[in-house]
Structure formats: structure tokens, C-alpha cells
Design a protein around this motif. Structure first.
Motif, PDB file in Angstrom:
ATOM      1  N   UNK A  98      31.909  41.334  17.289  1.00 20.04           N
ATOM      2  CA  UNK A  98      31.626  40.254  18.133  1.00 20.04           C
ATOM      3  C   UNK A  98      32.112  40.502  19.472  1.00 20.04           C
ATOM      4  N   UNK A  99      31.335  40.149  20.644  1.00 17.45           N
ATOM      5  CA  UNK A  99      31.767  40.173  21.909  1.00 17.45           C
ATOM      6  C   UNK A  99      32.399  38.796  22.349  1.00 17.45           C
ATOM      7  N   UNK A 100      33.708  39.031  23.098  1.00 17.59           N
ATOM      8  CA  UNK A 100      34.547  37.964  23.664  1.00 17.59           C
ATOM      9  C   UNK A 100      34.786  38.283  25.039  1.00 17.59           C
ATOM     10  N   UNK A 101      34.818  37.439  25.719  1.00 19.56           N
ATOM     11  CA  UNK A 101      35.117  37.685  27.361  1.00 19.56           C
ATOM     12  C   UNK A 101      36.250  36.829  27.791  1.00 19.56           C
ATOM     13  N   UNK A 102      37.216  37.300  28.223  1.00 17.63           N
ATOM     14  CA  UNK A 102      38.531  36.649  28.653  1.00 17.63           C
ATOM     15  C   UNK A 102      38.811  36.927  30.207  1.00 17.63           C
ATOM     16  N   UNK A 103      39.542  36.012  30.728  1.00 16.49           N
ATOM     17  CA  UNK A 103      39.935  36.252  32.158  1.00 16.49           C
ATOM     18  C   UNK A 103      41.046  36.971  32.303  1.00 16.49           C
ATOM     19  N   UNK A 104      41.487  38.011  32.973  1.00 11.68           N
ATOM     20  CA  UNK A 104      42.526  38.944  33.129  1.00 11.68           C
ATOM     21  C   UNK A 104      42.929  39.238  34.490  1.00 11.68           C
ATOM     22  N   UNK A 105      44.220  39.943  34.717  1.00 11.40           N
ATOM     23  CA  UNK A 105      44.477  40.570  35.799  1.00 11.40           C
ATOM     24  C   UNK A 105      44.206  41.970  35.783  1.00 11.40           C
ATOM     25  N   UNK A 106      43.385  42.477  36.580  1.00  9.05           N
ATOM     26  CA  UNK A 106      43.296  43.905  36.490  1.00  9.05           C
ATOM     27  C   UNK A 106      44.047  44.757  37.345  1.00  9.05           C
ATOM     28  N   UNK A 107      44.573  45.889  36.963  1.00 14.29           N
ATOM     29  CA  UNK A 107      45.683  46.712  37.665  1.00 14.29           C
ATOM     30  C   UNK A 107      44.924  48.150  37.695  1.00 14.29           C
ATOM     31  N   UNK A 108      44.980  49.036  38.999  1.00 16.47           N
ATOM     32  CA  UNK A 108      44.843  50.229  38.987  1.00 16.47           C
ATOM     33  C   UNK A 108      46.002  50.999  39.919  1.00 16.47           C
ATOM     34  N   UNK A 109      46.534  52.099  39.371  1.00 19.37           N
ATOM     35  CA  UNK A 109      47.432  52.791  39.991  1.00 19.37           C
ATOM     36  C   UNK A 109      47.071  54.195  40.434  1.00 19.37           C
ATOM     37  N   UNK A 110      47.123  54.337  41.726  1.00 19.18           N
ATOM     38  CA  UNK A 110      46.403  55.568  42.501  1.00 19.18           C
ATOM     39  C   UNK A 110      47.749  56.710  42.518  1.00 19.18           C
ATOM     40  N   UNK A 111      47.459  57.850  42.076  1.00  9.62           N
ATOM     41  CA  UNK A 111      48.513  58.813  42.004  1.00  9.62           C
ATOM     42  C   UNK A 111      48.055  60.261  42.440  1.00  9.62           C
ATOM     43  N   UNK A 112      46.953  60.410  43.000  1.00 10.78           N
ATOM     44  CA  UNK A 112      46.230  61.821  43.355  1.00 10.78           C
ATOM     45  C   UNK A 112      46.813  62.645  44.207  1.00 10.78           C
ATOM     46  N   UNK A 113      47.765  62.040  45.031  1.00  9.57           N
ATOM     47  CA  UNK A 113      48.363  62.914  46.143  1.00  9.57           C
ATOM     48  C   UNK A 113      49.479  63.881  45.408  1.00  9.57           C
TER      49      UNK A 113
END
Length: 330
Positions: free
Chosen positions: A113-128
């Protein structure tokens, strides 16, 4: 890293399609560039700019780097729940049916069963500072360097001192040096999360780029350790560049990419580098004129033969970025 010891380091799981956990739709990761998570993940607030990270796929080490940027924004997450007990602790099975099994009530079912919730999304960049170290350490060795024995979280504290020693024992000294240099550069900077000001729509669904590693492996096997624009390069410096917008198409096309050096990949995606369809030669935009290492590529033929479908994609890329634009030196 004798002079600067990081306050913390992290082991990040990037299992791709082999996650096994079926409680959510996964995350948008590009292993050699960025890692994504949300506020439902344990330790979600603990990562900082300047922290060393090691990525693995549950069976082997993939590579190491240092976080150079963390972005955060509000969004929405799709959860998958057991239709009987509502838990998200469900597993995905690939060889038996029904496909899903609840780890709490043991119920088996074909569709969660699909459910949708509010979240804080994060993304870390480290390609250098990213360095591929595929298979340098196996699962047992990697788990032994977790700070907490038996930790099963996707983001786990890592004992950097013992992990570093294990890497040095595998002749991965250059990778350790690169991490050390980036930690030193980050030491005086403000640690923490940079929050983007929300714009446009207030909610977004996480979009998962599946199969990126397999796409890279396919291109590497077909084209070798060669950047299509600059020639031979170490495999760890090469990325699988799509000749089309993956974000719009949403799938990997068999011959829809080229191996590109990391910096070339970024410039190609931005349109600063393109391929003139009639001559099949590199076209360098005026903004790169003052950079000799790029300016000298102008007019050079690509370093490998292209298939017709690749030429078609390159022509579309040209139309998008060059139609009516001034050529370098004209």
C-alpha cells in the motif's frame, strides 16, 4: 591523515536495485557524485561538510571521498506499507512470489500500500575528491570498521582511523591522501547543512536514477578507459555521460551515452562543450576561451567512432545548446 583527524566519518550504503528493503521507493544517488537521504533515515542530521565518506553496496567497498556540500529542502516521500499491519518493514523478493513479505506479521502480498509523507530531503555532494576503490575491502572488512557493531542503518558512523589503516594496507594511499587534503580544506569552513529557499511547487517526489552503475559498466566495457573528448584516462576519472536528458526520458538507452572525464561531463551537460553534427568535431563555447586546456579541444575530432544513434543524440544536444550561438573564434 596524521595532521588532521576528522571529527566523524560515515559509511553510506548505496545498494541500488539490490536493497532488499521494500518500505520505500529508494533514493536518487549517483555514487561518484552525490548521496541522497531524508529525515526518516537514522543519523539524517549528523552529516557535515568536511566529513569523510565511504560508499559500499552491501558486499564491497565502492569508493571514498569528502562531503563538500549538503543541501536540504522540504519534499514528499513515498512509503510502501504492508496492507495487513501497515508497517514499512517489508522485504522485496526477486525469485519467489508474491514479491513482498512483511517482516513483522509475515504476510505475503503482490503489491504494497502506497503512502506519502512530508519529509526533509538531503543531498550531499562529494565528487571533487571521489576515488573509485571497487572491491578494495569486502563486506566483512567494511562492517568491522563501523563504530557500532551490528549497525544496520544505511548511514553509519565509521571508525576512520581503522578504516584508513585498512585502505593503506591495500595500496590505496592516493585515495587516503586525497581525502586528507579535502578534510584540511574543509576544516576552517562552517560545517552544517545549507538550506535552499523553497521555490515553485511546495512538494516533490524523490526521483530514483536506477541502473546508473550498470550503465557505466556497459559503456566502460564497450568504449574502454577513453574519454570521448580527450582520450585515454584512468577509469576512476571517467563517468557515464548521457547524451540526452535522463531526467526527462527516465531510462538508460543502450548506446545513449559516452564515457567522459568528470570535468568534461559537467561542461557537456551544461552545453559549454558540444559536437558539431556535420564535422563530428568538438565545439567549445566562448565562455571557455580563456581556459587553454578546453580551448585547444575546439575542432578536434572525437576519440572514438560513433554509432548512428549516438550521432542523433549529439545532434539534438547541438540543437539545444548551439542553434544560433556564436562559435569560438568566429
Amino acid at each position: 591523515m596524521d595532521d588532521v583527524v576528522p571529527e566523524r566519518a560515515w559509511l553510506l550504503m548505496a545498494a541500488g536495485n539490490d536493497r532488499g528493503h521494500g518500505g520505500n521507493a529508494g533514493y536518487d544517488d549517483q555514487i561518484d557524485a552525490y548521496y541522497s537521504w531524508d529525515s526518516k533515515v537514522p543519523n539524517h542530521k549528523s552529516l557535515r561538510v568536511g566529513d569523510p565518506v565511504a560508499l559500499w553496496d552491501k558486499t564491497r567497498l565502492l569508493g571514498v571521498s569528502v562531503i563538500e556540500q549538503i543541501d536540504a529542502w522540504p519534499g514528499m516521500k513515498e512509503l510502501h506499507r504492508c496492507p495487513r499491519c501497515e508497517t514499512t518493514r517489508i522485504s522485496v523478493r526477486t525469485t519467489v512470489t508474491p514479491r513482498y513479505r512483511c517482516m513483522k506479521c509475515r504476510h505475503e502480498f503482490p503489491t504494497p500500500r502506497a503512502d506519502f509523507v512530508d519529509v526533509q530531503q538531503y543531498r550531499a555532494r562529494y565528487d571533487a575528491a571521489w576515488t573509485w576503490l571497487e572491491g578494495a575491502l569486502d563486506e566483512r572488512e567494511i562492517r568491522s570498521h563501523a563504530v557500532h557493531a551490528g549497525d544496520i542503518n544505511s548511514i553509519r558512523p565509521l571508525n576512520w582511523q581503522t578504516f584508513r589503516a585498512a585502505l593503506l594496507a591495500t595500496s590505496a594511499g592516493p585515495a587516503v591522501d586525497r581525502v586528507a587534503a579535502r578534510v584540511e580544506l574543509s576544516w576552517a569552513s562552517d560545517h552544517g547543512v545549507r538550506v535552499e529557499i523553497p521555490q515553485g511547487f511546495g512538494r516533490s517526489l524523490v526521483r530514483v536514477r536506477r541502473g546508473q552503475r550498470q550503465f557505466r559498466d556497459h559503456l566502460l566495457a564497450a568504449q574502454g578507459n577513453v574519454c570521448a573528448f580527450t582520450g585515454s584516462a584512468p577509469s576512476r576519472a571517467l563517468e557515464a555521460g548521457h547524451l540526452y536528458s535522463y531526467a526527462r526520458l527516465g531510462s538508460h538507452v543502450e548506446h545513449g551515452g559516452l564515457m567522459l572525464r568528470r570535468d568534461i561531463h559537467r561542461l557537456f551537460d551544461d552545453g559549454a562543450l558540444a559536437v558539431e553534427p556535420s564535422t563530428r568535431c568538438v565545439d567549445v563555447s566562448p565562455e571557455l576561451e580563456r581556459y587553454p586546456q578546453y580551448a585547444r579541444l575546439h575542432g578536434d575530432p572525437l576519440t572514438l567512432r560513433l554509432r548512428d544513434v549516438q550521432l542523433e543524440w549529439l545532434a539534438k544536444h547541438w540543437d539545444e545548446h548551439r542553434r544560433g550561438a556564436r562559435r569560438l573564434g568566429s
